[in-house]
Design an enzyme around this catalytic site. Structure first.
Site, PDB file in Angstrom:
ATOM      1  N   CYS A 119       0.850  -1.193   0.000  1.00 52.86           N
ATOM      2  CA  CYS A 119       0.000   0.000   0.000  1.00 52.86           C
ATOM      3  C   CYS A 119       0.888   1.246   0.000  1.00 52.86           C
ATOM      4  O   CYS A 119       1.856   1.322   0.761  1.00 52.86           O
ATOM      5  CB  CYS A 119      -0.898  -0.002   1.231  1.00 52.86           C
ATOM      6  N   CYS A 169       0.600   4.997   6.868  1.00 50.93           N
ATOM      7  CA  CYS A 169      -0.015   4.828   8.191  1.00 50.93           C
ATOM      8  C   CYS A 169       0.975   4.111   9.124  1.00 50.93           C
ATOM      9  O   CYS A 169       1.359   2.965   8.859  1.00 50.93           O
ATOM     10  CB  CYS A 169      -1.302   4.024   8.066  1.00 50.93           C
ATOM     11  N   CYS A 176       0.640   0.423  10.302  1.00 55.32           N
ATOM     12  CA  CYS A 176       0.137  -0.615   9.395  1.00 55.32           C
ATOM     13  C   CYS A 176       1.224  -1.500   8.769  1.00 55.32           C
ATOM     14  O   CYS A 176       2.142  -1.000   8.106  1.00 55.32           O
ATOM     15  CB  CYS A 176      -0.698   0.021   8.292  1.00 55.32           C
ATOM     16  N   CYS A 192     -16.650  -9.321   5.600  1.00 55.14           N
ATOM     17  CA  CYS A 192     -15.973  -8.033   5.385  1.00 55.14           C
ATOM     18  C   CYS A 192     -14.724  -8.230   4.533  1.00 55.14           C
ATOM     19  O   CYS A 192     -13.864  -9.035   4.888  1.00 55.14           O
ATOM     20  CB  CYS A 192     -15.545  -7.430   6.713  1.00 55.14           C
ATOM     21  N   CYS A 246     -19.512  -6.181   3.668  1.00 57.47           N
ATOM     22  CA  CYS A 246     -18.827  -4.989   4.155  1.00 57.47           C
ATOM     23  C   CYS A 246     -17.508  -4.905   3.393  1.00 57.47           C
ATOM     24  O   CYS A 246     -16.929  -5.943   3.053  1.00 57.47           O
ATOM     25  CB  CYS A 246     -18.570  -5.135   5.649  1.00 57.47           C
ATOM     26  N   CYS A 283     -19.272   2.104   8.918  1.00 56.49           N
ATOM     27  CA  CYS A 283     -18.495   1.462   9.983  1.00 56.49           C
ATOM     28  C   CYS A 283     -17.266   2.339  10.167  1.00 56.49           C
ATOM     29  O   CYS A 283     -16.435   2.449   9.256  1.00 56.49           O
ATOM     30  CB  CYS A 283     -18.111   0.048   9.547  1.00 56.49           C
ATOM     31  N   ARG A 290     -17.572  -2.226  18.241  1.00 55.84           N
ATOM     32  CA  ARG A 290     -16.824  -3.472  18.015  1.00 55.84           C
ATOM     33  C   ARG A 290     -15.499  -3.465  18.772  1.00 55.84           C
ATOM     34  O   ARG A 290     -14.676  -2.561  18.597  1.00 55.84           O
ATOM     35  CB  ARG A 290     -16.564  -3.689  16.518  1.00 55.84           C
TER      36      ARG A 290
END
Ligand code: SAM
Ligand code: DTB
Ligand code: SF4
Length: 353
Positions: free
Chosen positions: A62, A66, A69, A106, A137, A197, A269
């Site tokens: 990616c 972040c 991550c 998801c 999702c 979400c 969650r």
């Protein structure tokens, strides 16, 4: 008992002030837990947890930075990259999840934002999973309004896009897109009539004020997200946040309770990080109003408690799954019996005691 007027607890509001949220976070822990569990039972079935299943449909490489991550191309985490999966392979994984009793599937992809061709393939995945009779999702990074509509047309139910932290602290964690970019994606998702979400990550070195601001921002969105994932940082070697000081578990529990008080109707969650949490801490999180988890041995790229540990936890706590088919409920907790005296006495009532 507490300095807060009773009206603060359980009101559906979108105008929370920083001082109010900080005040809730600073309540004596047991007062906070009591109020959160009271509000929880006004809006949700007691002792009941919703289960989601996660699949990484495109892994690693990616371009974003972040700091938490393992999937960012910028950090050496030893993660094996995987291209976007074939539609048939995703269908097969969803079928297996359904056979195991999952009702929501998801799909996560390590994108900054999906390209048109990629979105076409993902829309096909959504149609296939939907055709199996499962809720869908996706979490694919930033979306334009047109992309959100495309996913809605394919039958997507939920879109996950997190704010991650407070606007003030955000720049310490991510520099490749702005907080406003995230709010814009959330607005596009809402405008397409998808369920939202949206939550964040705790334990990244943020201050209590940052946690208050994250929760306040979520609660002050024009509509509360239907799902609010609260992740504890999973520290992955090679990421800049590996080695961060760990958060006091009670601070995490407090944040769950305040999410419950600020967004009474949402599913909160207990998301990433459960693998390193004790059963006792998870029990406190459920007491604080968490009523959703990821179920299955893997999140996207990191571990999650194994199914047997969760089954045992649910059994020990007397928890059951939410409206799931009988087989998952049986796997998790065959033992909850609503004829128990406490149930007959209204202890499980969905209205406030
Ligand atoms: N790339 C997309 C995005 O960022 O929106 C979707 C996938 S991304 C992995 C989904 C969410 O997982 C992130 O927003 C973050 O909140 C959470 N996450 C990622 N790595 C994490 C970690 N190490 N610990 C806890 N949560 C994490
Ligand atoms: C969310 O808030 N947490 C999930 C889900 N949304 C997609 C992801 C957690 C990822 C944890 C790190 C990993 O497994 O890669
Ligand atoms: Fe990429 Fe999402 Fe990971 Fe950020 S959180 S690096 S956008 S996969």
């Amino acid at each position: 008992m507490t300095a807060c007027p009773p009206a603060v607890f359980g009101a559906i509001r979108h105008d929370w002030s920083r001082a109010e949220v900080e005040g809730l976070l600073a309540l004596p822990l047991l007062d906070l837990l009591l109020q959160a569990q009271r509000v929880h039972r006004e809006h949700h079935a007691a002792n009941t947890v919703q289960m989601s299943t996660l699949l990484s449909i495109k892994t690693g490489a990616c371009p974003e930075d972040c700091a938490y991550c393992p999937q960012s191309v910028r950090y050496e985490t030893g993660l094996e990259r995987e291209a976007l999966m074939e539609v048939a392979a995703v269908r097969e994984r969803a079928q297996r999840a359904k056979a195991a009793g999952a009702t929501r599937f998801c799909m996560g992809a390590a994108y900054r934002s999906p390209k048109a061709k990629e979105l076409e393939v993902i829309a096909a995945m959504v149609r296939e999973v939907r055709a199996l009779g499962m809720e869908t999702c996706a979490t694919l990074g930033m979306l334009t309004p047109a992309q959100a509509l495309e996913l809605k047309a394919a039958g997507l139910d939920y879109y996950n896009h997190n704010l991650d932290t407070s606007e003030e602290f955000y720049g310490e964690i991510i520099t490749t897109r702005t907080y406003q970019d995230r709010l814009d994606t959330l607005a596009a998702v809402r405008a397409a009539d998808l369920k939202v979400c949206c939550g964040g990550i705790l334990g990244m070195g943020e201050s209590p004020a940052d946690r208050a601001e994250l929760l306040r921002t979520l609660a002050n969105l024009p509509e509360h997200p239907e799902s609010v994932p609260i992740n504890q940082l999973v520290q992955v070697a090679g990421t800049p946040l590996a080695g961060s000081a760990s958060l006091d578990p009670f601070e995490f529990v407090r944040a769950i309770a305040v999410a419950r008080l600020l967004m009474p109707r949402s599913h909160v969650r207990l998301s990433a990080g459960r693998e390193t949490m004790s059963d006792e801490m998870q029990a406190l999180c459920f007491m604080a109003g968490a009523n959703s988890i990821f179920y299955g041995e893997k999140l996207l790229t990191t571990g999650n408690p194994d199914v047997e540990r969760d089954r045992r936890l649910f059994e020990r706590l007397g928890l059951k799954t939410e409206e799931g088919p009988a087989d998952i409920a049986a796997q998790i907790s065959p033992a909850v019996d609503d004829e128990r005296p406490c149930a007959r006495a209204g202890y499980h009532a969905e209205t406030a005691p």
